[in-house]
Design a protein around this motif. Structure first.
Motif, PDB file in Angstrom:
ATOM      1  N   ALA A 157      10.365  -1.964  31.580  1.00 27.43           N
ATOM      2  CA  ALA A 157       9.531  -1.669  30.414  1.00 27.43           C
ATOM      3  C   ALA A 157       8.379  -2.667  30.297  1.00 27.43           C
ATOM      4  N   LYS A 158       8.650  -3.921  30.609  1.00 27.12           N
ATOM      5  CA  LYS A 158       7.620  -4.960  30.519  1.00 27.12           C
ATOM      6  C   LYS A 158       6.466  -4.643  31.465  1.00 27.12           C
ATOM      7  N   ALA A 159       6.765  -4.144  32.648  1.00 28.51           N
ATOM      8  CA  ALA A 159       5.724  -3.835  33.624  1.00 28.51           C
ATOM      9  C   ALA A 159       4.800  -2.710  33.152  1.00 28.51           C
ATOM     10  N   GLN A 160       5.284  -1.904  32.203  1.00 29.02           N
ATOM     11  CA  GLN A 160       4.479  -0.793  31.690  1.00 29.02           C
ATOM     12  C   GLN A 160       3.894  -1.082  30.302  1.00 29.02           C
ATOM     13  N   GLY A 161       3.981  -2.336  29.857  1.00 35.46           N
ATOM     14  CA  GLY A 161       3.400  -2.699  28.568  1.00 35.46           C
ATOM     15  C   GLY A 161       4.165  -2.191  27.375  1.00 35.46           C
ATOM     16  N   LEU A 162       5.476  -1.976  27.530  1.00 28.72           N
ATOM     17  CA  LEU A 162       6.291  -1.392  26.457  1.00 28.72           C
ATOM     18  C   LEU A 162       7.387  -2.333  25.971  1.00 28.72           C
ATOM     19  N   ALA A 163       7.286  -3.614  26.307  1.00 27.76           N
ATOM     20  CA  ALA A 163       8.352  -4.548  25.958  1.00 27.76           C
ATOM     21  C   ALA A 163       7.857  -5.728  25.119  1.00 27.76           C
ATOM     22  N   THR A 164       6.753  -5.551  24.402  1.00 29.59           N
ATOM     23  CA  THR A 164       6.281  -6.625  23.524  1.00 29.59           C
ATOM     24  C   THR A 164       7.361  -6.948  22.505  1.00 29.59           C
ATOM     25  N   PRO A 165       7.824  -8.204  22.438  1.00 24.60           N
ATOM     26  CA  PRO A 165       8.956  -8.537  21.555  1.00 24.60           C
ATOM     27  C   PRO A 165       8.499  -8.819  20.127  1.00 24.60           C
ATOM     28  N   ASN A 166       7.929  -7.794  19.488  1.00 28.05           N
ATOM     29  CA  ASN A 166       7.332  -8.003  18.168  1.00 28.05           C
ATOM     30  C   ASN A 166       7.842  -7.052  17.097  1.00 28.05           C
ATOM     31  N   ILE A 167       8.964  -6.382  17.330  1.00 29.41           N
ATOM     32  CA  ILE A 167       9.453  -5.414  16.358  1.00 29.41           C
ATOM     33  C   ILE A 167       9.803  -6.130  15.051  1.00 29.41           C
ATOM     34  N   GLY A 168       9.191  -5.662  13.973  1.00 28.46           N
ATOM     35  CA  GLY A 168       9.409  -6.274  12.666  1.00 28.46           C
ATOM     36  C   GLY A 168       8.580  -7.511  12.403  1.00 28.46           C
ATOM     37  N   LEU A 169       7.746  -7.902  13.372  1.00 27.05           N
ATOM     38  CA  LEU A 169       6.899  -9.084  13.208  1.00 27.05           C
ATOM     39  C   LEU A 169       5.461  -8.677  12.858  1.00 27.05           C
ATOM     40  N   LEU A 170       4.616  -9.673  12.690  1.00 27.79           N
ATOM     41  CA  LEU A 170       3.271  -9.457  12.169  1.00 27.79           C
ATOM     42  C   LEU A 170       2.455  -8.458  12.971  1.00 27.79           C
ATOM     43  N   THR A 171       2.563  -8.486  14.308  1.00 27.90           N
ATOM     44  CA  THR A 171       1.735  -7.592  15.124  1.00 27.90           C
ATOM     45  C   THR A 171       2.367  -6.221  15.354  1.00 27.90           C
ATOM     46  N   ASP A 172       3.515  -5.972  14.762  1.00 24.82           N
ATOM     47  CA  ASP A 172       4.109  -4.630  14.790  1.00 24.82           C
ATOM     48  C   ASP A 172       3.455  -3.811  13.682  1.00 24.82           C
ATOM     49  N   ILE A 173       2.146  -3.689  13.775  1.00 25.58           N
ATOM     50  CA  ILE A 173       1.328  -3.134  12.696  1.00 25.58           C
ATOM     51  C   ILE A 173       1.457  -1.609  12.654  1.00 25.58           C
ATOM     52  N   ILE A 174       1.601  -1.074  11.455  1.00 26.71           N
ATOM     53  CA  ILE A 174       1.555   0.370  11.237  1.00 26.71           C
ATOM     54  C   ILE A 174       0.131   0.721  10.835  1.00 26.71           C
ATOM     55  N   ALA A 175      -0.468   1.703  11.498  1.00 28.46           N
ATOM     56  CA  ALA A 175      -1.853   2.069  11.183  1.00 28.46           C
ATOM     57  C   ALA A 175      -2.109   3.532  11.495  1.00 28.46           C
ATOM     58  N   CYS A 176      -2.861   4.174  10.626  1.00 29.38           N
ATOM     59  CA  CYS A 176      -3.329   5.531  10.905  1.00 29.38           C
ATOM     60  C   CYS A 176      -4.524   5.454  11.874  1.00 29.38           C
ATOM     61  N   PRO A 177      -4.974   6.570  12.441  1.00 30.10           N
ATOM     62  CA  PRO A 177      -6.146   6.530  13.332  1.00 30.10           C
ATOM     63  C   PRO A 177      -7.436   6.123  12.616  1.00 30.10           C
ATOM     64  N   GLY A 178      -7.509   6.360  11.290  1.00 27.06           N
ATOM     65  CA  GLY A 178      -8.646   5.890  10.515  1.00 27.06           C
ATOM     66  C   GLY A 178      -9.964   6.532  10.894  1.00 27.06           C
ATOM     67  N   GLY A 179     -11.058   5.835  10.551  1.00 33.24           N
ATOM     68  CA  GLY A 179     -12.392   6.387  10.693  1.00 33.24           C
ATOM     69  C   GLY A 179     -12.853   6.617  12.112  1.00 33.24           C
ATOM     70  N   ASP A 180     -12.144   6.094  13.110  1.00 38.90           N
ATOM     71  CA  ASP A 180     -12.510   6.406  14.492  1.00 38.90           C
ATOM     72  C   ASP A 180     -12.336   7.888  14.784  1.00 38.90           C
ATOM     73  N   TYR A 181     -11.439   8.544  14.033  1.00 35.71           N
ATOM     74  CA  TYR A 181     -11.149   9.951  14.279  1.00 35.71           C
ATOM     75  C   TYR A 181     -11.204  10.797  13.011  1.00 35.71           C
ATOM     76  N   CYS A 182     -10.555  10.331  11.957  1.00 31.68           N
ATOM     77  CA  CYS A 182     -10.288  11.179  10.797  1.00 31.68           C
ATOM     78  C   CYS A 182     -11.526  11.343   9.919  1.00 31.68           C
ATOM     79  N   ALA A 183     -11.843  12.587   9.580  1.00 30.09           N
ATOM     80  CA  ALA A 183     -13.009  12.883   8.754  1.00 30.09           C
ATOM     81  C   ALA A 183     -12.787  12.483   7.298  1.00 30.09           C
ATOM     82  N   LEU A 184     -11.530  12.273   6.911  1.00 29.56           N
ATOM     83  CA  LEU A 184     -11.234  11.886   5.532  1.00 29.56           C
ATOM     84  C   LEU A 184     -11.341  10.385   5.305  1.00 29.56           C
ATOM     85  N   ALA A 185     -11.312   9.612   6.375  1.00 24.13           N
ATOM     86  CA  ALA A 185     -11.214   8.154   6.250  1.00 24.13           C
ATOM     87  C   ALA A 185     -12.498   7.552   5.698  1.00 24.13           C
TER      88      ALA A 185
END
Length: 562
Positions: free
Chosen positions: A394-422
């Motif tokens: 998993a680490k070799a594919q960029g899927l093993a960042t040990p940050n679950i529940g930490l500061l960089t485990d950020i939840i974000a919508c796609p926002g203004g890059d895509y959404c017309a409502l943003a």
């Protein structure tokens, strides 16, 4: 996992044929965009800033490897080689051509998937705990009941044109990992005095421009009455929910207007006519569905310490601590694959990563995987003895960042890059914050913290319940960001409080730093960030953040997928 029966197959095939004809009529200008709008929304197709976006339903977040590989195929064939996993446990593709959408739906149908119930004023995709069936604190496996609700709600003739969209979450464990308090209906499994299973009904939760936590209207509804009681709630809402103002059309506004006690009385009056009717669940019906969620053929294993033989590998130890979760069967663990590597938009995965995760699930987790509402992926049934082997891959594919529940485990919508409502972009803010705090030792010292970002008041990033919430706002045509503190999901759900005037995008990393400075200064041993924020209130954080001018930091550029 659940498999389609002949009725599911027939319904989906007929819907695709109907939709294919609608698309052709739109392309031939036989339908105006206004006429086509409700038709495409019924099939999960939105028009965004640059292209159509297709949102695909992942019922209760559960996927087979064949379904994940189909997502990879869609990303490669119809999109720009990636997909975005959402806070509703669904997946979105952001660069879709209208004329190709019927073919995408046909490809999905081949693996028993669709895009129904991902848009429109209907009952949306049912969600639940990503550890359903394997969590040690589970009262019942909620997935059979979520599937029953899915079958009941899909194309329900009475509820296809509700006043507004409607979201249901089901929690089967002691700890709420389904965020039920912020749903229109939040269900928690409970046991009565006789040991029988029932559901506590929480109604009227929701975020958006009026964030409200749900109210308990019934502490115990027997499992047999799950559908009839839900229908009673829906009937009250369908009859009395506002249709004159879409901003006041959610059930939370109705519950607040009449009061939870009166709303419960109205539901009971409807339920009196439905109780014992044809939608009353039988044990045979529950068992018919539950058989699809029987426990996996687990081996008889002894629990082991996965660090044995790897004691000097700090990176592996960090991953075990953050990304590996307990399992109720000895010798097994649940693994979270992080989609929050620094430099990647939260929740995004490439087609190659999707294929790779499908391979991992086939190899290590009985061919199934889960999507979390925190926008990560889960392999729920991994043998502890194979964790190191899985981690290295998993680490070799960029899927093993040990940050679950930490500061960089950020939840974000796609926002203004895509959404017309943003009102503002979300992805560059997430990228700038992740880059500023891309130090795992520092993150581990700070401890558990949830940072949620929404590009507009619709709150697809659930900023209201983030320990730190960030909301994009428009100020005289410019993008600014409002910050709130003290929000939380789970058993102690709370709505965050706004700390003061908004900030520019380049100021946001320093704003977060100043908030963390107060936490580090004021915390006592064992206190999380949210504990300190709720204990002290916003005053000391506000004072420190606004004490001196904030030196702006250059944020990340445009989204790398654009």
């Amino acid at each position: 996992m659940y498999r389609y029966d002949q009725y599911d197959h027939l319904i989906v095939r007929e819907r695709i044929a109907q939709y294919r004809d609608q698309v052709q009529r739109r392309l031939n200008d036989e339908l105006t965009e206004e006429e086509f709008l409700p038709l495409r929304l019924q099939n999960g197709l939105y028009m965004q800033r640059h292209a159509y976006m297709l949102r695909i339903a992942v019922p209760y977040g559960l996927l087979s490897t064949a379904q994940m590989r189909t997502f990879a195929h869609i990303a490669r064939t119809y999109d720009r080689d990636y997909g975005h996993f959402t806070t509703r446990q669904n997946i979105q593709f952001n660069w879709i051509e209208l004329e190709r959408t019927p073919d995408i739906l046909s490809d999905l149908a081949a693996v028993e998937m669709h895009a129904i119930q991902t848009s429109g004023n209907c009952i949306r995709n049912i969600t639940t705990d990503e550890y359903a069936g394997v969590a040690a604190d589970e009262i019942i496996d909620p997935r059979p009941y979520a599937e029953i609700l899915r079958q009941w709600s899909t194309f329900h003739p009475e509820f296809i044109a509700l006043p507004r969209k409607f979201k249901i979450a089901v929690n089967g464990a002691v700890e709420d990992r389904a965020a039920i308090a912020m749903h229109d209906i939040g269900l928690t499994a409970v046991r009565g005095a006789d040991g029988e299973v029932g559901f506590k009904f929480m109604v009227g939760g929701g975020l958006g421009r009026t964030p409200i936590l749900g109210s308990v209207i019934n502490d115990f509804v027997p499992w047999q009455d799950l559908l009839t009681y839900t229908e009673a709630v829906m009937r009250v809402y369908n009859q009395f929910g506002r249709r004159d103002n879409k901003y006041k059309a959610r059930i939370k506004i109705l519950v607040k207007a009449v009061g939870a006690e009166e709303f419960a009385r109205m539901v009971e009056a409807e339920f009196a006519d439905l109780k014992g009717g044809p939608e009353t669940l039988t044990r045979e019906e529950v068992e018919r569905v539950a058989v699809w969620f029987n426990p996996k053929p687990y081996a008889t294993l002894a629990a082991i310490d996965p660090r044995a033989g790897h004691a000097d590998d700090k990176a592996f130890a960090n991953w075990l601590m953050r990304n590996v979760k307990p399992h109720k069967v000895p010798g097994y663990a649940a693994v979270v694959l992080s989609l929050k590597k620094t430099g990647v938009p939260p929740g995004d995965a490439t087609s190659a990563q999707m294929d790779f995760v499908a391979d991992l699930a086939d190899r290590y987790s009985f061919g199934e995987l889960r999507v979390t509402h925190e926008q990560n992926l889960v392999l729920a049934d991994v043998e502890q003895s194979k964790l190191y082997e899985l981690w290295t891959q998993a680490k070799a594919q960029g899927l093993a960042t040990p940050n679950i529940g930490l500061l960089t485990d950020i939840i974000a919508c796609p926002g203004g890059d895509y959404c017309a409502l943003a009102n503002a972009k979300s992805i560059p803010i997430a990228a700038a914050i992740a880059k500023r705090f891309d130090d795992l030792d520092y993150q581990h010292d700070i401890g558990e913290i949830e940072l949620n970002i929404s590009g507009c008041i619709n709150a697809c990033g659930h900023h209201h319940v983030g320990h730190i919430g960030v909301l994009g706002v428009d100020k005289d045509g410019s993008e600014w960001y409002q910050v709130s503190l003290g929000g939380a999901q789970g058993n102690q759900a709370a709505i965050g409080k706004i700390i003061g005037p908004s900030f520019s995008a380049p100021q946001m990393p320093e704003v977060v730093q100043r908030l963390l400075d107060v936490y580090v200064r004021e915390r006592v041993e064992g206190e999380r960030f949210v504990d300190v924020a709720q204990r002290l209130g916003i005053a000391p954080f506000k004072e420190h953040v606004y004490a001196t001018p904030i030196v702006a930091q250059e944020t990340a550029g445009e989204d790398h997928h654009a």
